[in-house]
Design a protein around this motif. Structure first.
Motif, PDB file in Angstrom:
ATOM      1  N   PRO A  19      -1.643  -4.935  -5.398  1.00 19.98           N
ATOM      2  CA  PRO A  19      -2.731  -3.963  -5.325  1.00 19.98           C
ATOM      3  C   PRO A  19      -3.527  -3.893  -6.626  1.00 19.98           C
ATOM      4  O   PRO A  19      -2.958  -3.963  -7.712  1.00 19.98           O
ATOM      5  CB  PRO A  19      -1.998  -2.636  -5.078  1.00 19.98           C
ATOM      6  CG  PRO A  19      -0.686  -3.030  -4.501  1.00 19.98           C
ATOM      7  CD  PRO A  19      -0.341  -4.337  -5.136  1.00 19.98           C
TER       8      PRO A  19
ATOM      9  N   GLU B 241       2.201   1.832  -3.509  1.00 18.08           N
ATOM     10  CA  GLU B 241       1.144   2.324  -4.401  1.00 18.08           C
ATOM     11  C   GLU B 241       0.813   3.781  -4.096  1.00 18.08           C
ATOM     12  O   GLU B 241       0.581   4.582  -4.996  1.00 18.08           O
ATOM     13  CB  GLU B 241      -0.105   1.454  -4.270  1.00 18.08           C
ATOM     14  CG  GLU B 241      -1.160   1.743  -5.281  1.00 18.08           C
ATOM     15  CD  GLU B 241      -0.701   1.562  -6.717  1.00 18.08           C
ATOM     16  OE1 GLU B 241      -1.036   2.427  -7.555  1.00 18.08           O
ATOM     17  OE2 GLU B 241      -0.002   0.583  -7.018  1.00 18.08           O
TER      18      GLU B 241
ATOM     19  N   ASN C 224       0.111   6.806  -6.779  1.00 14.91           N
ATOM     20  CA  ASN C 224      -1.317   6.900  -7.092  1.00 14.91           C
ATOM     21  C   ASN C 224      -2.045   7.565  -5.930  1.00 14.91           C
ATOM     22  O   ASN C 224      -2.233   6.958  -4.897  1.00 14.91           O
ATOM     23  CB  ASN C 224      -1.884   5.510  -7.349  1.00 14.91           C
ATOM     24  CG  ASN C 224      -3.330   5.562  -7.772  1.00 14.91           C
ATOM     25  OD1 ASN C 224      -3.935   6.621  -7.782  1.00 14.91           O
ATOM     26  ND2 ASN C 224      -3.878   4.434  -8.118  1.00 14.91           N
TER      27      ASN C 224
ATOM     28  N   GLY D  72     -14.017   1.009  -5.568  1.00 17.19           N
ATOM     29  CA  GLY D  72     -12.886   0.160  -5.913  1.00 17.19           C
ATOM     30  C   GLY D  72     -13.239  -1.299  -5.761  1.00 17.19           C
ATOM     31  O   GLY D  72     -14.363  -1.659  -5.398  1.00 17.19           O
TER      32      GLY D  72
ATOM     33  N   VAL E  98      -5.825  -1.381  -8.589  1.00 16.70           N
ATOM     34  CA  VAL E  98      -6.159   0.034  -8.632  1.00 16.70           C
ATOM     35  C   VAL E  98      -7.436   0.224  -9.429  1.00 16.70           C
ATOM     36  O   VAL E  98      -7.559  -0.272 -10.548  1.00 16.70           O
ATOM     37  CB  VAL E  98      -5.006   0.846  -9.273  1.00 16.70           C
ATOM     38  CG1 VAL E  98      -5.351   2.321  -9.335  1.00 16.70           C
ATOM     39  CG2 VAL E  98      -3.713   0.618  -8.507  1.00 16.70           C
TER      40      VAL E  98
ATOM     41  N   LEU F  76       0.825  -1.209   0.000  1.00 17.38           N
ATOM     42  CA  LEU F  76       0.000   0.000   0.000  1.00 17.38           C
ATOM     43  C   LEU F  76       0.858   1.258   0.000  1.00 17.38           C
ATOM     44  O   LEU F  76       0.540   2.233  -0.679  1.00 17.38           O
ATOM     45  CB  LEU F  76      -0.953   0.012   1.189  1.00 17.38           C
ATOM     46  CG  LEU F  76      -2.251  -0.750   1.017  1.00 17.38           C
ATOM     47  CD1 LEU F  76      -3.150  -0.562   2.241  1.00 17.38           C
ATOM     48  CD2 LEU F  76      -3.005  -0.345  -0.228  1.00 17.38           C
TER      49      LEU F  76
ATOM     50  N   SER G  71      -7.031   7.289  -6.790  1.00 16.90           N
ATOM     51  CA  SER G  71      -7.907   6.126  -6.963  1.00 16.90           C
ATOM     52  C   SER G  71      -7.870   5.241  -5.733  1.00 16.90           C
ATOM     53  O   SER G  71      -6.893   5.229  -4.992  1.00 16.90           O
ATOM     54  CB  SER G  71      -7.466   5.296  -8.170  1.00 16.90           C
ATOM     55  OG  SER G  71      -7.550   6.048  -9.340  1.00 16.90           O
ATOM     56  N   GLU G  72      -8.943   4.486  -5.543  1.00 14.07           N
ATOM     57  CA  GLU G  72      -8.943   3.492  -4.475  1.00 14.07           C
ATOM     58  C   GLU G  72      -8.091   2.307  -4.897  1.00 14.07           C
ATOM     59  O   GLU G  72      -8.022   1.944  -6.071  1.00 14.07           O
ATOM     60  CB  GLU G  72     -10.361   3.034  -4.157  1.00 14.07           C
ATOM     61  CG  GLU G  72     -11.160   4.095  -3.443  1.00 14.07           C
ATOM     62  CD  GLU G  72     -12.438   3.555  -2.835  1.00 14.07           C
ATOM     63  OE1 GLU G  72     -12.607   2.319  -2.732  1.00 14.07           O
ATOM     64  OE2 GLU G  72     -13.275   4.376  -2.459  1.00 14.07           O
ATOM     65  N   VAL G  73      -7.452   1.691  -3.910  1.00 12.93           N
ATOM     66  CA  VAL G  73      -6.572   0.547  -4.146  1.00 12.93           C
ATOM     67  C   VAL G  73      -6.985  -0.560  -3.187  1.00 12.93           C
ATOM     68  O   VAL G  73      -7.124  -0.334  -1.988  1.00 12.93           O
ATOM     69  CB  VAL G  73      -5.094   0.923  -3.898  1.00 12.93           C
ATOM     70  CG1 VAL G  73      -4.195  -0.274  -4.109  1.00 12.93           C
ATOM     71  CG2 VAL G  73      -4.681   2.074  -4.789  1.00 12.93           C
TER      72      VAL G  73
ATOM     73  N   HIS H 212      -9.022  -1.844   1.535  1.00 10.54           N
ATOM     74  CA  HIS H 212      -8.758  -0.830   0.525  1.00 10.54           C
ATOM     75  C   HIS H 212      -8.704   0.529   1.202  1.00 10.54           C
ATOM     76  O   HIS H 212      -9.140   0.701   2.326  1.00 10.54           O
ATOM     77  CB  HIS H 212      -9.803  -0.867  -0.587  1.00 10.54           C
ATOM     78  CG  HIS H 212     -11.138  -0.346  -0.179  1.00 10.54           C
ATOM     79  ND1 HIS H 212     -12.036  -1.095   0.526  1.00 10.54           N
ATOM     80  CD2 HIS H 212     -11.705   0.865  -0.357  1.00 10.54           C
ATOM     81  CE1 HIS H 212     -13.122  -0.387   0.750  1.00 10.54           C
ATOM     82  NE2 HIS H 212     -12.943   0.822   0.226  1.00 10.54           N
TER      83      HIS H 212
END
Length: 83
Positions: free
Chosen positions: A42, A16, A20, A51, A44, A13, A23-25, A67
């Protein structure tokens, strides 16, 4: 409390989050019959308001997922459902 999970989950996480921020991951944690742990890569989403979490790989059973929310949106109904 299992470092096999917390270390991989946190590292993935954090990595990421460096690239990023819009956006939700989602990440899925799963286990096989021998107790082996798998933390997914992850997944994305293309949205900052919804997500998905990855499926567990073949031979593994999902035991948890999670997430993030990069926006200030509150948790959705799907965030509070159990698997």
């Amino acid at each position: 409390a299992d470092t096999r999970i917390t270390t991989k989950f946190t590292e993935k996480l954090k990595a990421e989050a460096k690239t990023n921020m819009t956006s939700e991951v989602g990440i899925t944690i799963s286990k096989d019959a021998n107790g082996n742990i798998h933390v997914s890569e992850p997944l994305v989403s293309n949205s900052n308001t919804s997500g998905y979490v990855p499926d567990a790989p073949a031979g593994y059973t999902a035991i948890a997922d999670g997430h993030n929310h990069y926006s200030s949106f509150p948790p959705s109904a799907g965030d509070t459902c159990t698997m």
